[in-house]
Scaffold this active site. Structure first.
Site, PDB file in Angstrom:
ATOM      1  N   ASP A 211      33.180  86.808  60.233  1.00 45.53           N
ATOM      2  CA  ASP A 211      32.859  86.721  61.659  1.00 45.53           C
ATOM      3  C   ASP A 211      31.506  86.055  61.896  1.00 45.53           C
ATOM      4  O   ASP A 211      31.101  85.882  63.044  1.00 45.53           O
ATOM      5  CB  ASP A 211      32.863  88.123  62.286  1.00 45.53           C
ATOM      6  CG  ASP A 211      32.904  88.087  63.808  1.00 45.53           C
ATOM      7  OD1 ASP A 211      33.533  87.169  64.363  1.00 45.53           O
ATOM      8  OD2 ASP A 211      32.302  88.974  64.438  1.00 45.53           O
ATOM      9  N   SER A 235      33.721  87.510  70.438  1.00 45.55           N
ATOM     10  CA  SER A 235      34.967  87.293  69.708  1.00 45.55           C
ATOM     11  C   SER A 235      36.110  87.922  70.482  1.00 45.55           C
ATOM     12  O   SER A 235      36.008  89.068  70.936  1.00 45.55           O
ATOM     13  CB  SER A 235      34.885  87.921  68.314  1.00 45.55           C
ATOM     14  OG  SER A 235      33.823  87.366  67.570  1.00 45.55           O
ATOM     15  N   GLN A 285      39.916  82.128  64.663  1.00 47.79           N
ATOM     16  CA  GLN A 285      39.324  82.987  65.684  1.00 47.79           C
ATOM     17  C   GLN A 285      39.267  82.245  67.012  1.00 47.79           C
ATOM     18  O   GLN A 285      38.941  81.064  67.046  1.00 47.79           O
ATOM     19  CB  GLN A 285      37.915  83.422  65.288  1.00 47.79           C
ATOM     20  CG  GLN A 285      37.265  84.374  66.286  1.00 47.79           C
ATOM     21  CD  GLN A 285      35.831  84.719  65.907  1.00 47.79           C
ATOM     22  OE1 GLN A 285      34.914  83.965  66.225  1.00 47.79           O
ATOM     23  NE2 GLN A 285      35.647  85.831  65.214  1.00 47.79           N
TER      24      GLN A 285
END
Length: 297
Positions: A211, A235, A285
């Site tokens: 991430d 996110s 993502q």
């Protein structure tokens, strides 16, 4: 590192503790808080702890993929509760659903799949980008301390603390400068001190690190930076495929690209290679990259 930084081994011990979710009951776990964390919980932490909770419920099978949706920001003032649902246990595969909860509300839904180790047809089309080795690049922690006076106050504590995952950008750039850059970046990553020989921990540590870097890739083609006052980021979802064995305390190259952004969202893809060019993981993502209207005086 600065003189005020803790020892790398101490920071890694904190990461190990952070990812060692506590079993409260069958399929119910508690994830501890990040030491010194303030504000919003880092999304990689929630994903990694959710993966650890799922891994604790599976025997003789290895995690090979996960897909998560972030629904609410986590709060660093509270631990996170993880509830695991055992959706399927087959001879070869198993699937788990994990709900991460804070203050009675879900903050993440994640599904993970596990497989018994086996051999099979092999190929790898993806080639590792030709970038300088990490030994020739500057530690991002060192670079940030050199420009500490330019970091906005709200980010300073978070960005200047010594993190458990070291980053070295293949093409260093000023993340606080609003300039247009190509929609890709390559970054070497590894744990700042050795980790135990626990494959589940290494997979969770990679989920944690996956991430990092990624969301900022979709911002690069636009004249914004982390110091842009009306920029809102978060996110929205995160998917990770684990292809091959690896160690998070060895250098890995995180190669990221953003093929699209629009409507307040940015889409990002990442590939993670070992130094010898093996593709060990793939990541996607979508994130929020919204420019809010500035308040009028």
């Amino acid at each position: 590192m600065s003189d005020q930084d803790p020892a790398p081994e101490t920071v890694i011990e904190q990461l190990i503790t952070l990812l060692d979710v506590e079993e409260l009951d069958r399929d119910l776990y508690r994830g501890s808080r990040q030491p010194g964390g303030v504000g919003r919980v880092f999304g990689g932490q929630v994903i990694a702890q959710a993966l650890q909770a799922a891994q604790r419920s599976v025997k003789d099978k290895v995690a090979h993929s996960l897909h998560g949706y972030f629904m609410r920001p986590g709060d660093e003032n509270y631990p996170i509760i993880f509830r695991v649902e055992r959706d399927f246990d087959g001879g070869t595969f198993a699937t788990r659903r994990v709900i991460a909860i804070q203050k009675g509300k879900p903050i993440l839904n994640m599904a993970a799949s596990f497989q018994c180790p086996e051999e099979g047809l092999r190929h790898q089309q993806a080639q590792m980008p030709d970038v300088p080795p990490p030994e020739e690049l500057e530690n991002e922690h060192t670079r940030l301390h050199a420009i500490a006076d330019r970091i906005p106050e709200q980010f300073r504590g978070q960005l200047l603390r010594l993190r458990p995952i070291e980053q070295r950008q293949a093409a260093p750039f000023d993340r606080f400068k609003a300039e247009e850059l190509p929609p890709f970046q390559h970054c070497w990553i590894r744990a700042i001190a050795p980790l135990p020989d626990d494959p589940e921990l290494h997979r969770a540590a990679l989920a944690y690190a996956s991430d990092m870097v990624l969301l900022g890739t979709s911002m690069r083609p636009h004249p914004v930076g982390w110091g842009t006052s009306n920029l809102q980021t978060a996110s929205l979802d995160h998917a990770l495929w684990l292809h091959e064995p690896f160690r998070m305390d060895d250098w890995l190259l995180y190669s990221c690209e953003s093929p699209w952004s629009g409507h307040g969202r940015g889409f990002n893809r990442g590939q993670i290679f070992t130094r010898d060019g093996r593709l060990v993981a793939s990541v996607t993502q979508e994130g929020l990259i919204r420019l809010r209207e500035k308040k009028k005086d």
